[in-house]
Design a protein around this motif. Structure first.
Motif, short mmCIF file in Angstrom:
data_model
loop_
_atom_site.label_atom_id
_atom_site.label_comp_id
_atom_site.label_asym_id
_atom_site.label_seq_id
_atom_site.Cartn_x
_atom_site.Cartn_y
_atom_site.Cartn_z
N THR A 2 0.87 -1.14 -0.03
CA THR A 2 -0.12 0.04 0.12
C THR A 2 0.85 1.34 -0.02
O THR A 2 1.81 1.42 0.76
CB THR A 2 -0.93 -0.06 1.27
OG1 THR A 2 -1.73 -1.20 1.33
CG2 THR A 2 -1.60 1.29 1.20
N LYS A 24 -2.70 -1.99 7.20
CA LYS A 24 -2.16 -3.31 7.80
C LYS A 24 -3.21 -4.20 7.51
O LYS A 24 -2.39 -5.42 7.17
CB LYS A 24 -1.73 -3.00 9.32
CG LYS A 24 -1.01 -4.32 9.99
CD LYS A 24 -0.67 -3.96 11.21
CE LYS A 24 -0.17 -5.06 12.11
NZ LYS A 24 -1.16 -6.27 12.08
N ILE A 27 -3.12 -5.54 3.68
CA ILE A 27 -1.93 -6.14 3.00
C ILE A 27 -1.59 -7.34 3.60
O ILE A 27 -1.96 -7.92 4.86
CB ILE A 27 -0.54 -5.25 3.34
CG1 ILE A 27 -0.11 -5.19 4.84
CG2 ILE A 27 -0.94 -3.97 2.64
CD1 ILE A 27 1.14 -4.36 4.95
N PRO A 28 -0.82 -8.39 2.71
CA PRO A 28 -0.38 -9.71 3.16
C PRO A 28 0.86 -9.44 4.40
O PRO A 28 1.45 -8.59 4.49
CB PRO A 28 0.14 -10.43 2.00
CG PRO A 28 0.72 -9.07 0.99
CD PRO A 28 -0.22 -8.03 1.51
N SER A 29 1.15 -10.66 4.99
CA SER A 29 2.26 -10.73 5.85
C SER A 29 3.54 -10.21 5.35
O SER A 29 3.61 -10.22 4.23
CB SER A 29 2.51 -12.25 6.57
OG SER A 29 2.79 -12.86 5.43
N ARG A 30 4.23 -10.08 6.35
CA ARG A 30 5.89 -9.47 5.75
C ARG A 30 6.43 -10.48 4.93
O ARG A 30 7.01 -10.31 4.02
CB ARG A 30 6.60 -9.12 7.02
CG ARG A 30 7.97 -8.50 6.50
CD ARG A 30 8.60 -8.34 7.86
NE ARG A 30 10.09 -7.72 7.42
CZ ARG A 30 11.01 -7.25 8.02
NH1 ARG A 30 10.67 -7.29 9.56
NH2 ARG A 30 12.07 -6.81 7.81
N GLY A 34 4.29 -8.04 2.05
CA GLY A 34 3.36 -6.96 2.61
C GLY A 34 4.33 -5.83 3.19
O GLY A 34 5.11 -6.06 3.85
N LYS A 35 3.86 -4.69 2.93
CA LYS A 35 4.43 -3.39 3.39
C LYS A 35 3.61 -2.27 3.21
O LYS A 35 2.95 -2.28 2.09
CB LYS A 35 5.81 -3.32 3.10
CG LYS A 35 6.27 -2.99 1.97
CD LYS A 35 7.87 -2.74 1.58
CE LYS A 35 8.08 -2.46 0.21
NZ LYS A 35 9.52 -2.13 -0.04
N TYR A 107 6.28 -2.56 7.95
CA TYR A 107 6.11 -3.86 7.82
C TYR A 107 5.17 -4.41 8.89
O TYR A 107 5.38 -4.12 9.91
CB TYR A 107 7.53 -4.68 7.71
CG TYR A 107 8.25 -4.10 6.58
CD1 TYR A 107 8.43 -4.85 5.41
CD2 TYR A 107 9.33 -3.35 6.88
CE1 TYR A 107 8.95 -4.24 4.40
CE2 TYR A 107 10.25 -2.80 5.92
CZ TYR A 107 10.12 -3.57 4.60
OH TYR A 107 10.95 -2.93 3.50
#
Length: 108
Positions: A2, A24, A27-30, A34-35, A107
């Protein structure tokens, strides 16, 4: 991922945390890449004699945002870090780029 650019300075801390929490959640996991990327000003808290004009410009922008949005403000690096932690992010990275702007990466 994002991206937010010149958006969060319009809002106070409480509203900014709500916006970041929603990002948060979206978005997907780190581990899956995701960030959240934010491009905003990060006011330097340490005064540097050789960079007086930059400090004056940052503070002038802070006053302008306050006058326009009443709850908005330019934030310091420490304030950005606090916002990210309050929104539930576990890792924070900030790099000054593009003049007065900084690239802020959050993150999950």
């Amino acid at each position: 991922m994002t991206k937010l650019q010149w958006l969060l300075h319009d809002w106070g801390d409480e509203e900014s945390v709500k916006i970041l929490k929603r990002c948060k959640d979206a978005i997907p996991s780190r581990e899956k890449g995701g960030k959240v990327i934010i491009i905003e000003m990060a006011i330097e808290e340490k005064k540097k004699e050789d960079d007086k004009e930059t400090m004056e410009t940052q503070l002038c922008c802070d006053m302008m945002v306050l006058g326009l949005f009443h709850t908005g403000k330019e934030r310091s690096v420490e304030e950005w870090k606090k916002l990210s932690l309050d929104a539930g992010f576990t890792h924070f990275n900030i790099n000054p780029v593009l003049g007065l702007r900084s690239l802020i990466e959050l993150y999950p």
